[in-house]
Design a protein around this motif. Structure first.
Motif, PDB file in Angstrom:
ATOM      1  N   THR A  88       0.844  -1.205   0.000  1.00  0.00           N
ATOM      2  CA  THR A  88       0.000   0.000   0.000  1.00  0.00           C
ATOM      3  C   THR A  88       0.881   1.257   0.000  1.00  0.00           C
ATOM      4  OG1 THR A  88      -0.327  -0.099   2.415  1.00  0.00           O
ATOM      5  CG2 THR A  88      -2.048  -1.078   1.035  1.00  0.00           C
ATOM      6  N   ASP A  89       2.036   1.193   0.656  1.00  0.00           N
ATOM      7  CA  ASP A  89       2.968   2.335   0.592  1.00  0.00           C
ATOM      8  C   ASP A  89       3.474   2.562  -0.836  1.00  0.00           C
ATOM      9  OD1 ASP A  89       2.917   3.139   3.205  1.00  0.00           O
ATOM     10  OD2 ASP A  89       5.054   2.843   3.568  1.00  0.00           O
ATOM     11  N   ILE A  90       3.856   1.460  -1.488  1.00  0.00           N
ATOM     12  CA  ILE A  90       4.376   1.567  -2.860  1.00  0.00           C
ATOM     13  C   ILE A  90       3.281   2.089  -3.798  1.00  0.00           C
ATOM     14  CG2 ILE A  90       5.126   0.182  -4.869  1.00  0.00           C
ATOM     15  CD1 ILE A  90       6.680  -1.608  -2.885  1.00  0.00           C
ATOM     16  N   ILE A 115      -5.272  -2.195  10.052  1.00  0.00           N
ATOM     17  CA  ILE A 115      -5.324  -1.360  11.251  1.00  0.00           C
ATOM     18  C   ILE A 115      -4.633  -0.026  11.033  1.00  0.00           C
ATOM     19  CG2 ILE A 115      -4.291  -1.138  13.564  1.00  0.00           C
ATOM     20  CD1 ILE A 115      -4.785  -4.152  13.832  1.00  0.00           C
ATOM     21  N   ASP A 116      -3.513  -0.077  10.304  1.00  0.00           N
ATOM     22  CA  ASP A 116      -2.624   1.081  10.344  1.00  0.00           C
ATOM     23  C   ASP A 116      -2.140   1.545   8.974  1.00  0.00           C
ATOM     24  OD1 ASP A 116      -1.038   2.890  12.147  1.00  0.00           O
ATOM     25  OD2 ASP A 116       0.612   1.948  11.062  1.00  0.00           O
ATOM     26  N   ALA A 117      -1.477   0.645   8.249  1.00  0.00           N
ATOM     27  CA  ALA A 117      -0.686   1.111   7.100  1.00  0.00           C
ATOM     28  C   ALA A 117      -1.528   1.658   5.955  1.00  0.00           C
ATOM     29  CB  ALA A 117       0.207  -0.020   6.601  1.00  0.00           C
ATOM     30  N   SER A 118      -2.741   1.099   5.759  1.00  0.00           N
ATOM     31  CA  SER A 118      -3.515   1.542   4.602  1.00  0.00           C
ATOM     32  C   SER A 118      -4.275   2.835   4.900  1.00  0.00           C
ATOM     33  CB  SER A 118      -4.506   0.449   4.195  1.00  0.00           C
ATOM     34  OG  SER A 118      -5.479   0.293   5.210  1.00  0.00           O
ATOM     35  N   VAL A 119      -4.376   3.185   6.192  1.00  0.00           N
ATOM     36  CA  VAL A 119      -5.177   4.333   6.604  1.00  0.00           C
ATOM     37  C   VAL A 119      -4.243   5.478   6.986  1.00  0.00           C
ATOM     38  CG1 VAL A 119      -6.935   5.105   8.234  1.00  0.00           C
ATOM     39  CG2 VAL A 119      -6.792   2.697   7.628  1.00  0.00           C
ATOM     40  N   GLY A 120      -4.522   6.670   6.536  1.00  0.00           N
ATOM     41  CA  GLY A 120      -3.736   7.803   7.038  1.00  0.00           C
ATOM     42  C   GLY A 120      -3.134   8.657   5.944  1.00  0.00           C
ATOM     43  N   GLY A 121      -2.947   8.080   4.756  1.00  0.00           N
ATOM     44  CA  GLY A 121      -2.518   8.894   3.624  1.00  0.00           C
ATOM     45  C   GLY A 121      -1.027   9.104   3.479  1.00  0.00           C
ATOM     46  N   LYS A 122      -0.244   8.635   4.464  1.00  0.00           N
ATOM     47  CA  LYS A 122       1.216   8.732   4.288  1.00  0.00           C
ATOM     48  C   LYS A 122       1.658   7.530   3.481  1.00  0.00           C
ATOM     49  CE  LYS A 122       2.793   8.942   8.620  1.00  0.00           C
ATOM     50  NZ  LYS A 122       3.727   9.090   9.729  1.00  0.00           N
ATOM     51  N   ASN A 123       2.546   7.760   2.555  1.00  0.00           N
ATOM     52  CA  ASN A 123       3.112   6.626   1.819  1.00  0.00           C
ATOM     53  C   ASN A 123       4.551   6.981   1.545  1.00  0.00           C
ATOM     54  OD1 ASN A 123       3.266   8.190  -0.663  1.00  0.00           O
ATOM     55  ND2 ASN A 123       1.038   8.124  -0.502  1.00  0.00           N
ATOM     56  N   VAL A 202      -9.204   5.336  16.288  1.00  0.00           N
ATOM     57  CA  VAL A 202      -8.170   6.083  17.017  1.00  0.00           C
ATOM     58  C   VAL A 202      -7.322   6.832  15.998  1.00  0.00           C
ATOM     59  CG1 VAL A 202      -6.047   5.875  18.381  1.00  0.00           C
ATOM     60  CG2 VAL A 202      -8.051   4.512  19.011  1.00  0.00           C
ATOM     61  N   LYS A 203      -6.918   6.115  14.953  1.00  0.00           N
ATOM     62  CA  LYS A 203      -6.020   6.721  13.976  1.00  0.00           C
ATOM     63  C   LYS A 203      -6.716   7.846  13.206  1.00  0.00           C
ATOM     64  CE  LYS A 203      -2.560   5.949  10.563  1.00  0.00           C
ATOM     65  NZ  LYS A 203      -1.608   5.028   9.992  1.00  0.00           N
ATOM     66  N   ILE A 204      -7.920   7.563  12.714  1.00  0.00           N
ATOM     67  CA  ILE A 204      -8.616   8.571  11.900  1.00  0.00           C
ATOM     68  C   ILE A 204      -8.876   9.835  12.731  1.00  0.00           C
ATOM     69  CG2 ILE A 204     -10.815   9.102  10.749  1.00  0.00           C
ATOM     70  CD1 ILE A 204     -10.786   6.359   9.523  1.00  0.00           C
ATOM     71  N   GLU A 216      -0.041  16.483  16.901  1.00  0.00           N
ATOM     72  CA  GLU A 216      -0.719  15.353  17.551  1.00  0.00           C
ATOM     73  C   GLU A 216      -0.494  14.027  16.829  1.00  0.00           C
ATOM     74  OE1 GLU A 216      -4.993  15.644  18.001  1.00  0.00           O
ATOM     75  OE2 GLU A 216      -5.018  13.858  19.278  1.00  0.00           O
ATOM     76  N   ARG A 217      -0.409  14.074  15.503  1.00  0.00           N
ATOM     77  CA  ARG A 217      -0.259  12.816  14.758  1.00  0.00           C
ATOM     78  C   ARG A 217       0.990  12.043  15.178  1.00  0.00           C
ATOM     79  NH1 ARG A 217      -1.397  11.282   8.406  1.00  0.00           N
ATOM     80  NH2 ARG A 217      -0.690   9.157   8.677  1.00  0.00           N
ATOM     81  N   ARG A 218       1.965  12.780  15.684  1.00  0.00           N
ATOM     82  CA  ARG A 218       3.197  12.094  16.095  1.00  0.00           C
ATOM     83  C   ARG A 218       2.953  11.088  17.214  1.00  0.00           C
ATOM     84  NH1 ARG A 218       5.883  17.307  14.950  1.00  0.00           N
ATOM     85  NH2 ARG A 218       5.594  17.882  17.114  1.00  0.00           N
TER      86      ARG A 218
HETATM   87  N1  GLY Z   1       0.080   4.936   5.475  1.00  0.00           N
HETATM   88  C1  GLY Z   1       0.230   4.990   6.864  1.00  0.00           C
HETATM   89  C2  GLY Z   1      -0.129   6.290   7.456  1.00  0.00           C
HETATM   90  O1  GLY Z   1      -0.585   7.195   6.784  1.00  0.00           O
HETATM   91  O2  GLY Z   1       0.034   6.466   8.638  1.00  0.00           O
END
Ligand code: GLY
Length: 321
Positions: A88-90, A115-123, A202-204, A216-218
């Motif tokens: 998902t990161d790639i 739970i984590d890697a696909s959600v959040g928008g960081k890649n 929690v993450k969203i 806060e995201r940190r």
């Molecule tokens: N893809 C992980 C995140 O956005 O935290």
């Protein structure tokens, strides 16, 4: 922020309902997932990638761009990333940068990704062994998390996902922590779905308030400062295992500073151990600190650690480098 995180059972057979109508789809698929579920994805043009941290590089990205160009994909293409966190990161990075950005969505196939890697928008991709040193923030249109896909997930990978679930509980959901303590989630899919939802919430919640990680995201980096260093210095541990070691280290630092009750630290360590996760490493501390200083979480002359204060409450500590 992606609100469209669909968590449940029997979702993969309904994949086409979630895809944007009339768009050409190119799927970037984990080779292991393709071997198991290829029938679902053969309807699309597929780019198969190997899910290893060593392949999460700009070189792989170059190959993906070339394949997209050769296949004539234009800005209207929809990229579907299918796999665990590495894929998902790639796929997210490829979609965020190909032709300055195209729409994308994910089918998350590991517990850690759901739970984590696909959600959040960081890649992002790794550079020279340092994790996620190049990347973007861009949200997928949807994330599909079908727990039926976890039936074929190796036990060790499931446990790695539990480390991120326990992390989410420590960061912001004490009730989730108790649920994990009291139930074997792998044996009960409806409880597992509830637990994944709670962790994602929690993450969203945090990401909505601080999408680009200004503050806060940190908190979501609990266990990651130390964990990334452990991952960098040894091939022995996968991401979740390294995070587990990092969480225990963060608890130790927090107890030392009088911020966390030793009994709460013991409770956290006990739960990680219950899930068969490692809680320590014999890597030399000096080596770990050197790797931490090079990690992107080192900020100028400071290193940031996230320390638990209680189950459901953490705070950031900025220390001198
Ligand atoms: N893809 C992980 C995140 O956005 O935290």
């Amino acid at each position: 922020m992606v609100k469209n995180v669909i968590i449940g059972q029997g979702l993969l057979p309904r994949l086409n309902e979630f895809l944007p109508a009339g768009k050409r789809v190119v799927a970037i698929v984990d080779s292991n997932v393709y071997a198991l579920y290829g029938d679902t994805f053969r309807q699309f043009e597929c780019i198969i990638v190997e899910a290893s941290e060593e392949k999460k590089t700009l070189e792989t990205m170059g190959k993906i761009y070339s394949q997209l160009i050769e296949s004539g994909a234009d800005r209207g293409v929809f990229i579907l990333g299918v796999g665990g966190g590495i894929v998902t990161d790639i796929a997210g990075f490829a979609a965020a940068t190909y032709m300055r950005g195209v729409d994308f969505g994910f089918v998350a196939t590991t517990l850690l990704a759901q739970i984590d890697a696909s959600v959040g928008g960081k890649n992002g991709v790794n550079i020279g062994g340092y994790k996620n040193m190049a990347g973007t923030f861009r949200q997928p249109l949807f994330v599909l998390s079908d727990v039926d896909l976890l039936d074929t997930l190796p036990e060790r990978e499931f446990r790695a996902g539990m480390a991120e679930m326990i992390k989410a509980a420590i960061v912001g959901d004490a009730a989730l922590f108790t649920l994990i303590e009291n139930h074997d989630l792998r044996a009960d899919k409806s409880l597992l779905i509830n637990a994944i939802r709670a962790a994602v919430e929690v993450k969203i919640g945090i990401v909505e308030r601080d999408e680009t990680e200004q503050g806060e995201r940190r908190k979501l980096n609990l266990g990651h400062t130390f964990g990334h260093a452990v991952e960098k210095l040894t091939r022995q541990f996968n991401h979740g295992e390294a995070v587990s070691i990092g969480i225990v280290e963060a608890c130790r630092m927090s107890v030392e500073r009088g911020l966390l009750e030793p009994s709460t630290a013991a409770r956290i360590e006990g739960l990680l151990k219950k899930w068969g996760l490692p809680v320590e490493t014999d890597l030399p501390r000096g080596e770990l600190m050197k790797a931490i200083r090079h990690d992107k979480k080192a900020d100028g002359d400071a290193i940031r650690f996230v320390l638990p204060r209680a189950i459901g409450e953490v705070e950031e500590l900025k220390t001198k480098n």
